[in-house]
Structure formats: structure tokens, C-alpha cells
Motif scaffolding. Sequence first.
Motif, short mmCIF file in Angstrom:
data_model
loop_
_atom_site.label_atom_id
_atom_site.label_comp_id
_atom_site.label_asym_id
_atom_site.label_seq_id
_atom_site.Cartn_x
_atom_site.Cartn_y
_atom_site.Cartn_z
N CYS A 136 47.20 -6.29 25.49
CA CYS A 136 47.81 -7.60 25.73
C CYS A 136 47.34 -8.48 26.00
O CYS A 136 46.49 -9.26 25.97
N ILE A 137 48.01 -10.34 25.43
CA ILE A 137 47.30 -11.46 25.78
C ILE A 137 47.89 -11.92 27.59
O ILE A 137 46.73 -12.72 27.31
N VAL A 138 48.36 -11.67 27.49
CA VAL A 138 49.36 -11.97 28.50
C VAL A 138 47.48 -12.23 29.81
O VAL A 138 47.97 -13.83 30.53
N PRO A 139 47.32 -11.29 30.35
CA PRO A 139 45.95 -11.99 30.63
C PRO A 139 45.69 -13.57 31.17
O PRO A 139 44.79 -14.24 31.46
N ILE A 194 55.42 -28.62 22.91
CA ILE A 194 54.94 -27.69 22.93
C ILE A 194 54.29 -26.88 23.77
O ILE A 194 53.55 -27.53 24.45
N CYS A 195 55.37 -26.14 24.71
CA CYS A 195 55.03 -24.95 25.76
C CYS A 195 55.10 -23.83 26.19
O CYS A 195 54.86 -23.07 25.02
N GLY A 196 54.32 -23.13 26.94
CA GLY A 196 53.73 -21.87 27.10
C GLY A 196 52.68 -21.05 26.30
O GLY A 196 51.54 -22.11 26.71
N CYS A 197 52.57 -20.01 25.97
CA CYS A 197 51.50 -18.85 26.30
C CYS A 197 50.64 -19.26 24.37
O CYS A 197 49.18 -19.74 24.24
N ILE A 198 51.02 -19.98 23.44
CA ILE A 198 50.80 -20.71 21.83
C ILE A 198 49.49 -21.56 22.04
O ILE A 198 48.87 -21.35 22.68
N VAL A 200 65.40 2.36 25.72
CA VAL A 200 63.69 2.69 25.76
C VAL A 200 64.22 1.09 24.35
O VAL A 200 64.52 1.51 23.77
N ASN A 201 63.29 0.24 25.32
CA ASN A 201 63.07 -0.49 23.91
C ASN A 201 61.27 -0.21 22.68
O ASN A 201 60.08 -0.01 23.50
N THR A 202 61.53 -0.01 21.87
CA THR A 202 60.25 -0.03 20.69
C THR A 202 60.06 -0.66 19.89
O THR A 202 60.48 -1.47 19.35
N LEU A 203 58.68 -0.83 20.42
CA LEU A 203 58.12 -1.56 19.47
C LEU A 203 57.16 -1.33 18.97
O LEU A 203 55.90 -0.46 19.10
N VAL A 204 56.60 -1.88 17.20
CA VAL A 204 55.33 -1.47 16.63
C VAL A 204 53.45 -2.66 17.37
O VAL A 204 53.89 -3.94 17.91
N TYR A 205 52.96 -1.44 17.30
CA TYR A 205 51.74 -2.24 17.93
C TYR A 205 51.74 -3.86 16.73
O TYR A 205 51.94 -3.82 16.12
N SER A 206 51.17 -4.51 17.79
CA SER A 206 51.25 -5.98 17.25
C SER A 206 49.94 -6.46 17.87
O SER A 206 49.22 -6.10 18.88
N ILE A 207 49.21 -6.74 16.27
CA ILE A 207 47.21 -6.73 17.24
C ILE A 207 47.24 -8.77 17.49
O ILE A 207 48.29 -9.22 17.14
N ARG A 208 46.61 -8.92 18.89
CA ARG A 208 46.96 -9.61 19.31
C ARG A 208 45.12 -10.45 19.42
O ARG A 208 44.50 -9.53 19.87
N PRO A 209 45.16 -12.05 19.65
CA PRO A 209 43.10 -12.18 19.80
C PRO A 209 43.38 -11.42 21.13
O PRO A 209 43.97 -11.34 21.85
N ALA A 245 53.72 -15.37 22.80
CA ALA A 245 52.35 -15.29 22.02
C ALA A 245 51.96 -13.61 22.45
O ALA A 245 51.68 -13.01 21.97
N ILE A 246 53.42 -12.99 22.50
CA ILE A 246 53.09 -11.60 23.85
C ILE A 246 52.92 -10.34 22.13
O ILE A 246 52.44 -9.76 21.78
N ARG A 247 53.43 -10.96 20.61
CA ARG A 247 53.88 -10.80 19.74
C ARG A 247 53.53 -11.32 18.17
O ARG A 247 54.34 -12.82 18.60
#
Length: 325
Positions: free
Chosen positions: A149-152, A66-70, A314-323, A36-38
Motif C-alpha cells: 500500500c502506498i497510502v502511508p 492537480i491534487c491528492g496522492c499522485i 466482497v470487493n475483489t481486486l487484482v494486486y497492483s504494483i505500487r512504487p 494513487a492506490i492502484r
Amino acid sequence: MNVNDSEILSGILETKGYQETTDYRSADLVLVNTCAIRQKAEDKAYGFLGDLKGLKKEKPDLIIGICGCIPQHEKEKILKKLPFVDLVMGPSGIEEFGNLLSEVETKKETITFFGDDCIPRGIHPSKRAKIPRAYINIMYGCNNYCSYCIVPYVRGREICRPVKDVIDEIKTLDKSIYKEVFLLGQNVNSWQGDRGEKFSDLLKIVHELQQIKWLSFMTSHPKDFTDDIIDAVANSPKINHYIHLPIQSGSSKILAAMNRKYDRDYYLRVVDKIYSKIPDVALTSDIIVGFPGETDQDFQDSLDIIKKAEFDSVNTLVYSIRPDT
Ligand code: SF4
């Protein structure tokens, strides 16, 4: 982390008699391990689950999980979106996966499992996907609450595995197959042992195991990349000279808004120390662009730090809005 979770889930499935297939349409069970990170990762998972909905109509006995963060984030709401799914569980459900699957197989009803916190895992059969590399998770969750970040919220508070569990799992590895042990954690270098050991202590302990030919670790948080870790890498011949140290932005203003708990100057000081002790290090990083409030100057600061830190990639990522963030 998700790769390692999938390896464990696959290992448990094998012990229950399932065999892997490369064609999911021919499978008796499809388990979708989600990230669910992006937003893009979420969209991809939901797209695939849409395909599975059609397949379930053709094959009503197909078990879909279905498992994991979603699911951890959506909890029961996901049952409204995906009523055809048989098993819904968050990351901590892995510990119970074998039992949950048995329930699905016998009860023929949707089973859910959402633990609020990660729990330290025992040692499970693992169908390792990256031979000759073996991923070993040494901690779960995160306490840092970076503002993007949604991880925590989905993986829970940081929990570290004790030294003994880490060593016992490494000792199960066949040395003739596995050449590299890769220690994993959301903030791998924040690991603390049950007897007060630091991450650098763990590196030294693991380094001495006869199973170890090469030792790597990921992902390190710059705020905890202390001198003793740099020394451990520099002085332990089996530890790879590869450090992934996400900076996320070259602008101190944006780093503060991200709640990263370090600034640009601190990061560059850590990098200087790394290069002085490990001159041949391969140093890589992550950078988010388009974080709210980022100006052209902040972006230029990110470009500038890429040059100053002399990253190898470098991994470059566009900012992604997370709930919730
Ligand atoms: S350290 Fe920050 S970016 Fe990394 S998992 Fe934790 S909250 Fe997310």
C-alpha cells in the motif's frame, strides 16, 4: 476519503465564487483530485489530464489543478510530465487551498504545495455530494505500512482530529437534510482522542448528538476491532449494523507477507464476536488476489474465508504494483 476531500474542495471553490458545471470543457477551472492506490486510477487521471492539455491550448486562461496522492508522490517531477498545470498540491494542501488558488489567480504561475504529513483539518465549507449522508473525516494518514500500500507514503503518519472538532463539524449539519453521519478514516477504529478517548468513546459521544439519526463508519482495521467497538455498535440504536472489515487474504502466510498484523484465525474470531453480539450485521470485506507468492492453496484459503465469514459482499481486486511498496 477522496470523496470527502472533493466535497471540501468544492465547498471552498463555491465560497470563492465558482459554480459547478457538468461540462468540464466549459469550465474556467478544472481541479483533478487523484488517487494513487492502484495503477489503473493513476492511468485514468493522466489520461484525463492529457485531454485537459488540449483544452488549455484552446483556452489559455483555463486554470488546471492537480491534487491528492499522485502529486504528493511525484512532487516536482510531475511538473516535467504536466508543465501546463497551474496548481499542484498534495492532500495536506486542502487546508491551504483557498490561498493557493488566490495565488494562482493573481500570479499566473504554477504554484506547488507538498506537506510531508497530513494536518488535522479545521472545519471548511463542504459541498456534500452524498446527501442525505454527510462524510466526516476523523483522522488522516496511516501508520500501518501494509506491504502493498502506498497510502502511508502519500498521506503521511496517522493524525486524529480532536473530539471537539468532530462534534463541531457534525453540529453544522442541518438535521432536516442529513440523515446519516459517516465517520471516515484510513483506519477509522484506530482513532484516539486528544484526551485519551478511544474510538468506541467517540462513537458513544457522537451517538448522543441530536443531529444524529444514523451513524456509520469506515474503514476498520481488523487488528484494532476490539470488543468495546463491537459493544458500542451493538448497544447504540442509531449506529448502523454495517461493518466493512477488509481481510485482504484468507491465507495467514499471505497476510504475514502483507504485514497486516493479524492472521486468519484472529480474523475469524473477531467475526464470530461480531455475529454473536450483532446477529443482523451486514459484514463486507476486501480481498486482493495475485499478491506476490500467492499459491493456488492461498487463493483457495481466500475463497474459503469468504464462505466462513459469510460476507454480505466482497470487493475483489487484482494486486497492483505500487512504487515504494
Ligand atoms: S491499513 Fe494498510 S491498506 Fe489501509 S491505508 Fe494503511 S497501509 Fe494502506
